[in-house]
Scaffold this motif. Structure first.
Motif, PDB file in Angstrom:
ATOM      1  N   GLY A  72      -3.762   4.884  -7.494  1.00  0.00           N
ATOM      2  CA  GLY A  72      -3.079   5.205  -8.729  1.00  0.00           C
ATOM      3  C   GLY A  72      -2.033   6.292  -8.622  1.00  0.00           C
ATOM      4  N   THR A  73      -1.904   6.909  -7.445  1.00  0.00           N
ATOM      5  CA  THR A  73      -0.926   7.980  -7.291  1.00  0.00           C
ATOM      6  C   THR A  73       0.484   7.435  -7.062  1.00  0.00           C
ATOM      7  OG1 THR A  73      -1.275   8.124  -4.901  1.00  0.00           O
ATOM      8  CG2 THR A  73      -2.673   9.506  -6.309  1.00  0.00           C
ATOM      9  N   GLY A  74       0.574   6.163  -6.649  1.00  0.00           N
ATOM     10  CA  GLY A  74       1.876   5.589  -6.357  1.00  0.00           C
ATOM     11  C   GLY A  74       2.404   5.922  -4.974  1.00  0.00           C
ATOM     12  N   ARG A  75       1.667   6.704  -4.222  1.00  0.00           N
ATOM     13  CA  ARG A  75       2.086   7.060  -2.873  1.00  0.00           C
ATOM     14  C   ARG A  75       1.671   5.951  -1.899  1.00  0.00           C
ATOM     15  NH1 ARG A  75      -1.002  12.348  -2.018  1.00  0.00           N
ATOM     16  NH2 ARG A  75      -0.045  12.230   0.059  1.00  0.00           N
ATOM     17  N   PRO A  76       2.437   5.732  -0.818  1.00  0.00           N
ATOM     18  CA  PRO A  76       2.133   4.639   0.102  1.00  0.00           C
ATOM     19  C   PRO A  76       0.896   4.933   0.938  1.00  0.00           C
ATOM     20  CG  PRO A  76       3.926   5.966   0.960  1.00  0.00           C
ATOM     21  CD  PRO A  76       3.658   6.473  -0.429  1.00  0.00           C
ATOM     22  N   PRO A  77       0.233   3.883   1.454  1.00  0.00           N
ATOM     23  CA  PRO A  77      -0.894   4.089   2.371  1.00  0.00           C
ATOM     24  C   PRO A  77      -0.453   4.876   3.601  1.00  0.00           C
ATOM     25  CG  PRO A  77      -0.772   1.799   1.644  1.00  0.00           C
ATOM     26  CD  PRO A  77       0.500   2.456   1.195  1.00  0.00           C
ATOM     27  N   GLY A  78      -1.422   5.429   4.319  1.00  0.00           N
ATOM     28  CA  GLY A  78      -1.099   6.324   5.421  1.00  0.00           C
ATOM     29  C   GLY A  78      -1.004   5.688   6.791  1.00  0.00           C
ATOM     30  N   LEU A  79      -1.110   4.349   6.890  1.00  0.00           N
ATOM     31  CA  LEU A  79      -1.140   3.722   8.213  1.00  0.00           C
ATOM     32  C   LEU A  79       0.173   3.926   8.963  1.00  0.00           C
ATOM     33  CD1 LEU A  79      -2.726   2.036  10.250  1.00  0.00           C
ATOM     34  CD2 LEU A  79      -1.796  -0.009   9.163  1.00  0.00           C
ATOM     35  N   PHE A 120      -5.005   9.937   6.109  1.00  0.00           N
ATOM     36  CA  PHE A 120      -5.908   9.475   5.061  1.00  0.00           C
ATOM     37  C   PHE A 120      -5.069   8.956   3.898  1.00  0.00           C
ATOM     38  CE2 PHE A 120      -9.165   9.848   1.740  1.00  0.00           C
ATOM     39  CZ  PHE A 120     -10.236   9.275   2.404  1.00  0.00           C
ATOM     40  N   ASP A 121      -5.438   7.808   3.377  1.00  0.00           N
ATOM     41  CA  ASP A 121      -4.690   7.224   2.265  1.00  0.00           C
ATOM     42  C   ASP A 121      -4.773   8.107   1.020  1.00  0.00           C
ATOM     43  OD1 ASP A 121      -3.995   5.016   3.750  1.00  0.00           O
ATOM     44  OD2 ASP A 121      -5.548   3.718   2.921  1.00  0.00           O
ATOM     45  N   VAL A 139      -2.130   0.946  19.247  1.00  0.00           N
ATOM     46  CA  VAL A 139      -3.383   0.394  18.727  1.00  0.00           C
ATOM     47  C   VAL A 139      -3.654   1.022  17.368  1.00  0.00           C
ATOM     48  CG1 VAL A 139      -5.851   0.065  19.135  1.00  0.00           C
ATOM     49  CG2 VAL A 139      -4.259   0.116  21.081  1.00  0.00           C
ATOM     50  N   LEU A 140      -3.913   0.171  16.364  1.00  0.00           N
ATOM     51  CA  LEU A 140      -4.148   0.640  15.002  1.00  0.00           C
ATOM     52  C   LEU A 140      -5.568   0.312  14.554  1.00  0.00           C
ATOM     53  CD1 LEU A 140      -0.843  -0.605  13.309  1.00  0.00           C
ATOM     54  CD2 LEU A 140      -1.314   1.675  14.248  1.00  0.00           C
ATOM     55  N   ALA A 141      -6.114   1.152  13.688  1.00  0.00           N
ATOM     56  CA  ALA A 141      -7.421   0.889  13.095  1.00  0.00           C
ATOM     57  C   ALA A 141      -7.494   1.561  11.734  1.00  0.00           C
ATOM     58  CB  ALA A 141      -8.549   1.399  13.994  1.00  0.00           C
ATOM     59  N   ARG A 142      -8.186   0.887  10.816  1.00  0.00           N
ATOM     60  CA  ARG A 142      -8.395   1.436   9.474  1.00  0.00           C
ATOM     61  C   ARG A 142      -9.871   1.346   9.108  1.00  0.00           C
ATOM     62  NH1 ARG A 142      -4.473  -2.397   6.148  1.00  0.00           N
ATOM     63  NH2 ARG A 142      -5.362  -3.824   7.701  1.00  0.00           N
ATOM     64  N   GLY A 143     -10.402   2.423   8.590  1.00  0.00           N
ATOM     65  CA  GLY A 143     -11.765   2.410   8.086  1.00  0.00           C
ATOM     66  C   GLY A 143     -11.764   2.343   6.568  1.00  0.00           C
ATOM     67  N   ARG A 144     -12.875   1.898   6.012  1.00  0.00           N
ATOM     68  CA  ARG A 144     -13.002   1.863   4.556  1.00  0.00           C
ATOM     69  C   ARG A 144     -12.817   3.264   3.981  1.00  0.00           C
ATOM     70  NH1 ARG A 144     -15.590  -2.985   2.494  1.00  0.00           N
ATOM     71  NH2 ARG A 144     -15.916  -1.846   0.557  1.00  0.00           N
TER      72      ARG A 144
END
Length: 409
Positions: free
Chosen positions: A266-273, A261-262, A386-391
Motif C-alpha cells: 500500500g505504500t506505492g513503492r516498488p518491490p526490492g528485488l 526488504f520489500d 542468482v536471485l531468491a525471494r522469501g515470503r
C-alpha cells in the motif's frame, strides 16, 4: 579480497553430487513425482521434488540418527562431501579458523511431528530429549560444527527461500573479516503430514497432478510451484590461504551479495528485488553488461513471476539477458534452493552452458524476458546473477564468476 568456492556437496531430487545433478539438469531429468513418504491421495497437492533412495545409516554414525531430522541428515552428508571435495582434512586449519553459516526455513518438521505425536498419544515421558534442538532452525549449523570440530564464527539465517543466499553472503563476509574457511549453504525438508499441510496452507503450491506440467516458471499456464527438499553446502575460502594449502580445485568466486526488504503493502513503492540485484552487482564491481545469465527465483505464480520479470527487464533491458530456472526439475527447496542455484551457476560458468527451464513452453510477451527453454544454450558465461525471494518481503542476490576474476579490495 576474493572469496572462492573450493568444495561442493549437494543433495537434490534429481541428483546427488555435482556431476550427476548437472547431467540430469542438462538432460531434463526431473525429480518431481507423487510424494511417497505418506498417503497424499486425499490432499489437494500431491507432487513434490522428493529425494528417494537416501539411506542415512549408510553415511552417518548410528549415534546421530536418533537426534537428527531428515533435513539435518541431508545437511551433514552434504557438508561431509563438500569438505572432502575441498580436501579439507583435520589439521588443514586450526579449529577456530573454520566456521559454519547455514540457512534454514522449515526446521525439523518430520522429527517434531513424530515427537509431538508421542506427546499426545503416549505422554511427555516418551518424547525424545533431542526434540529440544532437533526442530530448531540453527541445528544444521550446530550439528555440522560439532561433527567436524569447526569452532570459528558461526550462525544461521532464517529468511525462507532467500535464506540460502543470505547464508552464503554472510559466510563471504565472515571470510573477509578474517576467518579463512567457512562451510555454508542451505538444506530444507518438510515432507511429513504436518509440514505438508503447512506448505499447502501458504497458497502458492500447484494442484496439478502432471509432473511435467505442474511447475512452469514464467509460463503462461503457471499455477504455482512444486515443493522440494534438499539443497547444497559450499566451502568458501580466502583465495590466498586456499592457494597456500593447495586447494585441489576452485569452482569460482562469490563476487557480490546483497539483500533488501520489500516496502509495506500500500505504500506505492516498488518491490526490492531489483535493488538487491543492483547492490550485488555494485558489490562485485560489475555492471549489468558483465552478467551473462540470471538464475531466477521463479515463484511459479503469475503475479510473482511478473514482478520478477519486470525487475529483470528493467535492469538488463527487455529480452536483454538469458534467464533460467533449473529448479523446475526439483521444485522449490526453500533455503536449499538458492545454494543449489549458486552451484548450478558456477557449473554454467565452468562449462559454458546455460541449463534450460524445462516444462515452460510459453512466456507472456509482456514479461520481456529471454527465458532459456527446451535445450541447453551453449555460450560463454563469465558471470551469473542468482536471485531468491522469501515470503514476507525478503530479497537476496548473489553474483558468481569464474576463478581469477576477483578484486583485491
Amino acid at each position: 579480497m576474493s572469496v572462492l568456492v573450493t568444495g561442493v556437496g549437494l543433495i537434490a531430487p534429481n541428483g546427488t553430487g555435482p556431476q550427476p545433478y548437472w547431467t540430469a539438469t542438462l538432460e531434463g531429468r526431473s525429480g518431481i513425482g507423487v510424494l511417497s513418504r505418506f498417503d497424499v491421495s486425499r490432499y489437494p497437492v500431491r507432487l513434490a521434488g522428493e529425494i528417494r533412495d537416501f539411506d542415512a545409516a549408510a553415511h552417518l554414525p548410528g549415534r546421530l540418527l536418533p537426534q537428527t531430522d531428515v533435513s539435518t541428515r541431508y545437511a551433514l552428508v552434504a557438508a561431509d562431501r563438500a569438505l572432502a571435495d575441498a580436501a579439507i582434512e583435520p589439521g588443514a586449519y586450526a579449529d577456530y579458523d573454520m566456521g559454519v553459516v547455514t540457512g534454514n526455513g522449515q526446521g525439523g518438521f518430520e522429527f517434531t511431528h513424530r515427537e509431538f505425536h508421542k506427546l499426545w498419544s503416549r505422554g511427555p515421558e516418551k518424547v525424545s530429549v533431542y526434540e529440544s534442538f532437533a526442530w530448531f532452525y540453527a541445528v544444521n549449523t550446530g550439528q555440522i560444527s560439532i561433527r567436524n570440530q569447526l569452532r570459528g564464527p558461526s550462525s544461521a539465517l532464517v529468511t525462507e527461500q532467500a535464506g540460502g543466499l543470505d547464508a552464503i553472503g554472510h559466510a563471504r563476509r565472515t571470510v573477509r573479516r578474517g576467518t579463512p574457511m567457512v562451510v555454508t549453504g542451505g538444506v530444507d525438508s518438510a515432507f511429513d503430514p504436518w509440514g505438508w499441510v503447512s506448505q499447502i496452507s501458504g497458497g502458492r503450491l500447484t494442484t496439478s497432478d502432471d509432473p511435467a506440467r505442474a511447475y512452469l516458471p514464467f509460463g503462461s499456464d503457471a499455477s504455482g510451484h512444486v515443493p522440494g527438499e534438499g539443497g547444497a553446502i559450499l566451502i568458501l575460502e580466502d583465495a590466498a590461504t586456499a592457494a597456500e594449502r593447495g586447494a585441489p580445485h576452485v569452482y569460482g568466486e562469490i563476487a557480490g551479495y546483497a539483500s533488501t526488504f520489500d516496502p509495506a503493502p500500500g505504500t506505492g513503492r516498488p518491490p526490492g528485488l531489483r535493488r538487491a540485484a543492483e547492490l550485488a552487482l555494485d558489490d562485485a564491481g560489475l555492471t549489468p553488461a558483465d552478467i551473462d545469465v540470471v538464475f531466477a527465483d521463479a515463484a511459479g505464480t503469475p503475479d510473482l513471476d511478473r514482478t520478477e520479470a519486470e525487475a529483470i527487464s528493467a535492469l538488463f533491458g527487455p529480452h536483454g539477458i538469458p534467464v533460467t530456472a533449473p529448479k523446475a526439475l526439483t521444485g522449490r527447496l526453500c533455503s536449499g534452493g538458492g545454494p543449489l542455484d549458486v552451484v548450478t551457476a558456477l557449473l554454467a560458468v565452468r562449462e559454458g552452458v546455460i541449463p534450460p527451464t524445462y516444462g515452460t513452453d510459453g512466456v507472456p510477451e509482456e514479461y520481456g524476458i529471454d527465458l532459456v527453454r527446451g535445450a541447453p544454450r551453449e555460450t560463454p558465461v563469465r558471470a551469473a546473477l542468482v536471485l531468491a525471494r522469501g515470503r514476507w518481503g525478503f530479497n537476496s542476490a548473489v553474483v558468481v564468476r569464474g576463478a581469477g576474476g576477483g578484486r583485491d579490495d
